[in-house]
Design a protein around this motif. Structure first.
Motif, PDB file in Angstrom:
ATOM      1  N   PHE A 216       3.981   7.239  -0.620  1.00  0.00           N
ATOM      2  CA  PHE A 216       4.517   6.017  -0.033  1.00  0.00           C
ATOM      3  C   PHE A 216       4.689   6.155   1.472  1.00  0.00           C
ATOM      4  CE2 PHE A 216       6.356   5.369  -4.341  1.00  0.00           C
ATOM      5  CZ  PHE A 216       5.757   4.149  -4.599  1.00  0.00           C
ATOM      6  N   ASN A 217       4.344   5.096   2.156  1.00  0.00           N
ATOM      7  CA  ASN A 217       4.811   4.902   3.516  1.00  0.00           C
ATOM      8  C   ASN A 217       5.736   3.688   3.439  1.00  0.00           C
ATOM      9  OD1 ASN A 217       3.187   2.612   3.428  1.00  0.00           O
ATOM     10  ND2 ASN A 217       1.612   3.445   4.753  1.00  0.00           N
ATOM     11  N   ARG A 218       6.281   3.259   4.553  1.00  0.00           N
ATOM     12  CA  ARG A 218       7.268   2.168   4.510  1.00  0.00           C
ATOM     13  C   ARG A 218       6.661   0.872   3.963  1.00  0.00           C
ATOM     14  NH1 ARG A 218      10.695   1.383   9.707  1.00  0.00           N
ATOM     15  NH2 ARG A 218      11.443   3.355   8.911  1.00  0.00           N
ATOM     16  N   GLN A 219       5.461   0.514   4.420  1.00  0.00           N
ATOM     17  CA  GLN A 219       4.846  -0.741   3.978  1.00  0.00           C
ATOM     18  C   GLN A 219       4.475  -0.691   2.495  1.00  0.00           C
ATOM     19  OE1 GLN A 219       1.107  -1.760   5.798  1.00  0.00           O
ATOM     20  NE2 GLN A 219       1.284  -3.899   5.247  1.00  0.00           N
ATOM     21  N   ARG A 220       3.873   0.404   2.068  1.00  0.00           N
ATOM     22  CA  ARG A 220       3.466   0.543   0.666  1.00  0.00           C
ATOM     23  C   ARG A 220       4.682   0.520  -0.249  1.00  0.00           C
ATOM     24  NH1 ARG A 220       0.968   5.330   1.044  1.00  0.00           N
ATOM     25  NH2 ARG A 220      -0.452   4.325   2.466  1.00  0.00           N
ATOM     26  N   ALA A 221       5.752   1.199   0.145  1.00  0.00           N
ATOM     27  CA  ALA A 221       6.971   1.202  -0.658  1.00  0.00           C
ATOM     28  C   ALA A 221       7.551  -0.207  -0.750  1.00  0.00           C
ATOM     29  CB  ALA A 221       7.992   2.158  -0.052  1.00  0.00           C
ATOM     30  N   HIS A 222       7.520  -0.936   0.363  1.00  0.00           N
ATOM     31  CA  HIS A 222       8.028  -2.303   0.370  1.00  0.00           C
ATOM     32  C   HIS A 222       7.217  -3.186  -0.579  1.00  0.00           C
ATOM     33  CE1 HIS A 222       8.903  -6.341   2.054  1.00  0.00           C
ATOM     34  NE2 HIS A 222      10.100  -5.820   2.198  1.00  0.00           N
ATOM     35  N   ILE A 223       5.900  -3.030  -0.581  1.00  0.00           N
ATOM     36  CA  ILE A 223       5.034  -3.807  -1.473  1.00  0.00           C
ATOM     37  C   ILE A 223       5.361  -3.514  -2.929  1.00  0.00           C
ATOM     38  CG2 ILE A 223       2.642  -4.061  -2.278  1.00  0.00           C
ATOM     39  CD1 ILE A 223       1.811  -3.583   0.694  1.00  0.00           C
ATOM     40  N   VAL A 224       5.485  -2.233  -3.282  1.00  0.00           N
ATOM     41  CA  VAL A 224       5.741  -1.841  -4.674  1.00  0.00           C
ATOM     42  C   VAL A 224       7.121  -2.314  -5.122  1.00  0.00           C
ATOM     43  CG1 VAL A 224       6.061   0.140  -6.197  1.00  0.00           C
ATOM     44  CG2 VAL A 224       4.132   0.085  -4.622  1.00  0.00           C
ATOM     45  N   VAL A 225       8.143  -2.131  -4.285  1.00  0.00           N
ATOM     46  CA  VAL A 225       9.501  -2.551  -4.653  1.00  0.00           C
ATOM     47  C   VAL A 225       9.582  -4.068  -4.773  1.00  0.00           C
ATOM     48  CG1 VAL A 225      11.894  -2.666  -3.823  1.00  0.00           C
ATOM     49  CG2 VAL A 225      10.635  -0.507  -3.726  1.00  0.00           C
ATOM     50  N   GLU A 226       8.944  -4.768  -3.834  1.00  0.00           N
ATOM     51  CA  GLU A 226       8.980  -6.232  -3.895  1.00  0.00           C
ATOM     52  C   GLU A 226       8.305  -6.752  -5.164  1.00  0.00           C
ATOM     53  OE1 GLU A 226       7.447  -9.858  -1.142  1.00  0.00           O
ATOM     54  OE2 GLU A 226       8.543  -8.225  -0.167  1.00  0.00           O
ATOM     55  N   GLN A 227       7.182  -6.145  -5.549  1.00  0.00           N
ATOM     56  CA  GLN A 227       6.510  -6.553  -6.799  1.00  0.00           C
ATOM     57  C   GLN A 227       7.395  -6.252  -8.005  1.00  0.00           C
ATOM     58  OE1 GLN A 227       4.488  -8.602  -7.371  1.00  0.00           O
ATOM     59  NE2 GLN A 227       2.415  -8.167  -6.764  1.00  0.00           N
ATOM     60  N   TRP A 228       8.097  -5.132  -7.954  1.00  0.00           N
ATOM     61  CA  TRP A 228       8.986  -4.781  -9.071  1.00  0.00           C
ATOM     62  C   TRP A 228      10.119  -5.802  -9.174  1.00  0.00           C
ATOM     63  CZ3 TRP A 228       9.582  -2.671 -13.496  1.00  0.00           C
ATOM     64  CH2 TRP A 228      10.851  -2.459 -14.004  1.00  0.00           C
ATOM     65  N   LEU A 229      10.692  -6.175  -8.044  1.00  0.00           N
ATOM     66  CA  LEU A 229      11.792  -7.130  -8.063  1.00  0.00           C
ATOM     67  C   LEU A 229      11.327  -8.523  -8.482  1.00  0.00           C
ATOM     68  CD1 LEU A 229      13.707  -6.055  -4.830  1.00  0.00           C
ATOM     69  CD2 LEU A 229      14.351  -5.617  -7.220  1.00  0.00           C
ATOM     70  N   ARG A 230      10.122  -8.907  -8.097  1.00  0.00           N
ATOM     71  CA  ARG A 230       9.604 -10.237  -8.452  1.00  0.00           C
ATOM     72  C   ARG A 230       9.111 -10.321  -9.888  1.00  0.00           C
ATOM     73  NH1 ARG A 230       5.780 -12.547  -3.627  1.00  0.00           N
ATOM     74  NH2 ARG A 230       7.411 -12.743  -2.050  1.00  0.00           N
ATOM     75  N   ARG A 231       8.368  -9.292 -10.332  1.00  0.00           N
ATOM     76  CA  ARG A 231       7.663  -9.396 -11.621  1.00  0.00           C
ATOM     77  C   ARG A 231       7.975  -8.268 -12.595  1.00  0.00           C
ATOM     78  NH1 ARG A 231       3.646 -10.943  -7.689  1.00  0.00           N
ATOM     79  NH2 ARG A 231       3.311 -13.175  -7.852  1.00  0.00           N
ATOM     80  N   GLN A 232       8.881  -7.367 -12.233  1.00  0.00           N
ATOM     81  CA  GLN A 232       9.195  -6.194 -13.046  1.00  0.00           C
ATOM     82  C   GLN A 232       7.915  -5.453 -13.445  1.00  0.00           C
ATOM     83  OE1 GLN A 232      10.990  -9.165 -13.606  1.00  0.00           O
ATOM     84  NE2 GLN A 232      12.475  -8.165 -12.283  1.00  0.00           N
ATOM     85  N   LYS A 233       7.028  -5.303 -12.476  1.00  0.00           N
ATOM     86  CA  LYS A 233       5.746  -4.645 -12.697  1.00  0.00           C
ATOM     87  C   LYS A 233       5.537  -3.612 -11.593  1.00  0.00           C
ATOM     88  CE  LYS A 233       0.821  -5.658 -12.770  1.00  0.00           C
ATOM     89  NZ  LYS A 233      -0.197  -6.672 -12.517  1.00  0.00           N
ATOM     90  N   VAL A 234       5.209  -2.378 -11.999  1.00  0.00           N
ATOM     91  CA  VAL A 234       4.926  -1.328 -11.024  1.00  0.00           C
ATOM     92  C   VAL A 234       3.438  -1.370 -10.702  1.00  0.00           C
ATOM     93  CG1 VAL A 234       4.934   1.147 -10.581  1.00  0.00           C
ATOM     94  CG2 VAL A 234       6.791   0.115 -11.895  1.00  0.00           C
ATOM     95  N   LEU A 235       3.130  -1.561  -9.434  1.00  0.00           N
ATOM     96  CA  LEU A 235       1.728  -1.640  -9.026  1.00  0.00           C
ATOM     97  C   LEU A 235       1.092  -0.255  -9.013  1.00  0.00           C
ATOM     98  CD1 LEU A 235       1.845  -4.047  -5.945  1.00  0.00           C
ATOM     99  CD2 LEU A 235       1.124  -4.570  -8.259  1.00  0.00           C
TER     100      LEU A 235
END
Length: 111
Positions: A72-91
């Motif tokens: 993870f870098n900051r942007q990638r972590a933000h993308i993964v966490v945001e997807q988890w919070l929106r769709r409960q799905k780990v990219l």
């Protein structure tokens, strides 16, 4: 540039050989273009320069976008966490990498 499995020597050798090939090819094309450009006025010279500059940047962007790191870098972590919070799905890393922007200005890149 990116060693994923303790293969830095292999990656470095491959990068060096690719770089050498591109430099030789670029020199050959440069000699051909300079022969053409010497016979023309300033306008076509700047157009040729601009076209090659745009191609250079475009291919660098494509090269950066093709890299799929497992860390993870900051942007990638933000993308993964945001997807988890929106769709409960780990990219998976490949999907997160496609969502990343080459230039990061604070947005996540997630639609």
């Amino acid at each position: 540039h990116f060693s994923l499995r303790d293969n830095f020597g292999d990656v470095n050798a491959k990068d060096g050989s690719q770089e050498m090939f591109v430099e030789i090819l670029g020199s050959a094309v440069g000699m051909w273009v300079s022969d053409f450009a010497l016979e023309t006025q300033q306008g076509p010279k700047w157009a040729i320069f601009a076209a090659f500059a745009v191609l250079h940047v475009a291919f660098n962007v494509l090269a950066c976008r093709s890299v799929c790191l497992l860390t993870f870098n900051r942007q990638r972590a933000h993308i993964v966490v945001e997807q988890w919070l929106r769709r409960q799905k780990v990219l998976p890393p490949s999907v997160a990498a496609r969502s990343e922007g080459v230039l990061h200005f604070g947005g996540s890149g997630v639609p």
